[in-house]
Design a protein around this motif. Structure first.
Motif, mmCIF file in Angstrom:
data_model
loop_
_atom_site.group_PDB
_atom_site.id
_atom_site.type_symbol
_atom_site.label_atom_id
_atom_site.label_comp_id
_atom_site.label_asym_id
_atom_site.label_seq_id
_atom_site.Cartn_x
_atom_site.Cartn_y
_atom_site.Cartn_z
ATOM 1 N N ASN A 161 35.970 44.596 33.546
ATOM 2 C CA ASN A 161 37.199 44.479 34.338
ATOM 3 C C ASN A 161 37.484 45.742 35.138
ATOM 4 O OD1 ASN A 161 37.777 45.902 31.946
ATOM 5 N ND2 ASN A 161 39.952 45.462 32.138
ATOM 6 N N GLN A 162 36.906 46.881 34.744
ATOM 7 C CA GLN A 162 37.125 48.139 35.460
ATOM 8 C C GLN A 162 36.083 48.381 36.543
ATOM 9 O OE1 GLN A 162 37.956 51.503 32.705
ATOM 10 N NE2 GLN A 162 37.907 49.951 31.081
ATOM 11 N N GLN B 14 34.250 46.200 39.301
ATOM 12 C CA GLN B 14 34.192 44.908 39.970
ATOM 13 C C GLN B 14 33.369 45.007 41.259
ATOM 14 O OE1 GLN B 14 35.716 41.621 39.128
ATOM 15 N NE2 GLN B 14 35.335 42.731 37.220
ATOM 16 N N PRO C 61 40.659 46.997 39.103
ATOM 17 C CA PRO C 61 39.539 47.818 38.633
ATOM 18 C C PRO C 61 39.686 49.289 39.009
ATOM 19 C CG PRO C 61 38.930 46.631 40.618
ATOM 20 C CD PRO C 61 40.294 46.138 40.237
ATOM 21 N N GLU C 62 38.932 50.120 38.319
ATOM 22 C CA GLU C 62 38.855 51.542 38.652
ATOM 23 C C GLU C 62 37.914 51.752 39.840
ATOM 24 O OE1 GLU C 62 40.472 54.020 37.268
ATOM 25 O OE2 GLU C 62 41.361 53.032 35.525
#
Length: 530
Positions: A360-361, A363, A441-442
């Motif tokens: 999830n971080q 993408q 996301p990061e």
């Protein structure tokens, strides 16, 4: 001599009258033999639907039978059936599709796919077809084409797949070539060559060309006349000189004025969110029946990079230079050697299950949105899938998040009940952006996110991405062959060639004062063509 005459063409989607969408409304145009007509307009304006109607390739029964008239050399083609149209398709009428990954057969090699029409329509032997395939691959600038005859579509880069599509369309020397964004996936050094190639073949075979493009600079170089489409209708048509220099319709004026500009809205922080050292990715070449010793080539060779929070690193280079392979390895979607650190955690040795909590971080927005969206899921299901896996939100809360992110990317909440095939290429890309951004996301990898979009939409998407980066302090790895887009989005640029980094530095330095010969060639081709 009139080669193609379209009169009062109308196309409706959906068999239910209450939900029917009129994609094309009473469109008329004609094309002379040896001439080029360009259909331009925003995504969803009806350009591709009009072109697909000519060859009877609309998605029945989702599209009602089109009405009007389509005549090719005086012969009516509209609603004539498969048996009647088969001798025309690929033989007298060739087509370059916008999304090569979905148009190419994943189970056939590129030799088989290019040779198919030659064997069926020209009755060539297998040996004759192979020789012609190699000639065509050379014509379209496919480097090392002779050694890639047994490659499958998934083993090629986006630009290489597009070249295969062009070779297939030209194989039988058609009288009419329909080119739906023929240079979309190609880097700038090849775009100019492809334009020259198409013009040369057009003169050689006196071929009519129906060109669909959002790139007005390319249209200016190749077209004789332009028809501007909006909301399924032609709002203006005329010669290239008239449309580009004295446009009358406000929409045409806005289309011509649109171009990526500006610079990132964020200032990168000191914190490094991703760092990679000495990354290498290798692939095994297929072996022949007589020579069993495997050979390997390095798609990425000793590449190192760093990415700070709030920063955009633009990655540029020709198709096949290793850009996409590099970022896939950084996301642990491809095996690689070297060190990868994400938010202080070394991830290069993590397996699939260990990487799952980090997905999830990290993408990605893929180059081809249609092939990356599940055709069996609604838009709401596609966008919500990540939240269902990575969050503890209720179904009502997830639906509200989906509605919110759809509005953020410029789409109506009503579209969430529809399916990917009901949208244009540009609309599908917005859906792909929404799917990635809903997880906040990061790091977001953008692999040619604007390549399928017309200029007016490109500017909007670039502004959207810049605002979202500022709002959420995102870090972007941005891959593009469009140097104007890269210039508008990136803090730094990394130039790749043959799997290696040949130059890296601040955006203004690379664009204005490149040091390596290859970077100079790339910049000159980009800004000369544009």
């Amino acid at each position: 001599m009139t080669l193609l005459a379209v009169k009062d063409l109308s196309v409706r989607f959906s068999p239910h009258a209450a939900t029917a969408v009129e994609a094309v409304r009473r469109v008329s145009f004609s094309l002379e033999q040896g001439k080029t007509l360009a259909l331009v307009g925003e995504s969803g304006s009806g350009k591709s639907v009009s072109a697909l109607s000519i060859m009877g390739l609309l998605p029945y029964p989702l599209a009602s039978h089109p009405t009007g008239s389509i005549q090719f050399e005086g012969e009516e083609l509209l609603n004539r059936g498969e048996n009647f149209l088969r001798p025309y398709r690929g033989n007298q009428i060739g087509m370059i599709f916008q999304e090569p990954m979905t148009a190419l057969n994943p189970l056939h090699t590129i030799e088989q796919q290019i040779a198919e029409s030659l064997i069926i329509h020209k009755k060539l032997t297998a040996k004759q077809a192979r020789n012609r395939v190699m000639e065509l691959l050379t014509l379209v600038g496919f480097a090392d084409g002779q050694n890639r005859l047994n490659a499958y579509p998934h083993q090629l880069s986006g630009g290489q797949r597009q070249r295969v599509m062009i070779a297939m369309a030209l194989a039988c020397e058609p009288k009419l070539l329909i080119a739906d964004e023929p240079t979309t996936a190609l880097d700038v050094t090849i775009q100019a060559g492809i334009i020259t190639l198409i013009q040369s073949l057009q003169r050689q075979f006196n071929m009519g060309l129906l060109l669909i493009s959002h790139d007005l600079n390319m249209v200016a170089k190749i077209a004789d006349s332009i028809a501007v489409m909006k909301d399924g209708e032609i709002v203006e048509n005329g010669s290239v000189q008239q449309i580009l220099h004295t446009p009358q319709h406000p929409y045409t004026q806005a289309l011509i004025a649109a171009e990526p500009s500006g610079s990132p809205l964020t200032t990168p922080q000191e914190e490094t969110v991703m760092q990679a050292q000495n990354i290498e990715v290798g692939f095994k070449r297929s072996t022949s029946w007589f020579w069993q010793k495997p050979t390997f080539f390095k798609a990425v060779n000793d590449v190192s990079l760093s990415l700070k929070r709030g920063e955009t690193l633009g990655i540029v280079g020709e198709s096949g230079s290793g850009k996409s392979t590099l970022v896939y390895s950084l996301l642990r979607l491809l095996p690689s050697t070297g060190k990868i650190v994400f938010c202080g955690q070394q991830i290069d040795s993590l397996g699939m299950k260990q990487m799952r909590p980090l997905r999830n971080q990290l993408q990605i927005i893929f180059q081809d949105p249609f092939s990356s969206l599940n055709p069996r899921l609604s838009i709401s299901q596609i966008i919500a899938e990540g939240l269902e896996v990575h969050s503890q939100l209720s179904s009502q809360e997830i639906e509200q998040e989906v509605i919110s992110i759809l509005k953020e990317v410029g789409l109506s909440e009503d579209v969430r009940h529809r399916y990917p095939h009901e949208f244009s290429g540009g609309q599908r890309q917005r859906i792909a952006i929404a799917r990635a951004l809903i997880l906040k996301p990061e790091v977001l990898v953008l692999d040619e996110p604007t390549s399928a979009l017309d200029r007016s939409i490109q500017a909007d998407v670039i502004e959207l991405l810049r605002n979202l980066q500022k709002k959420y302090n995102l870090s972007y790895l941005f891959i593009s062959h469009d140097l104007k887009v890269i210039k508008a989005m990136s803090h730094r640029i990394m130039v790749m060639k043959d799997g290696k980094v040949v130059e890296e530095g601040p955006t203004e330095q690379i664009v204005a004062h490149p040091q390596s010969d290859y970077a100079k060639k790339l910049m000159e081709a980009a800004f000369a063509l544009r």
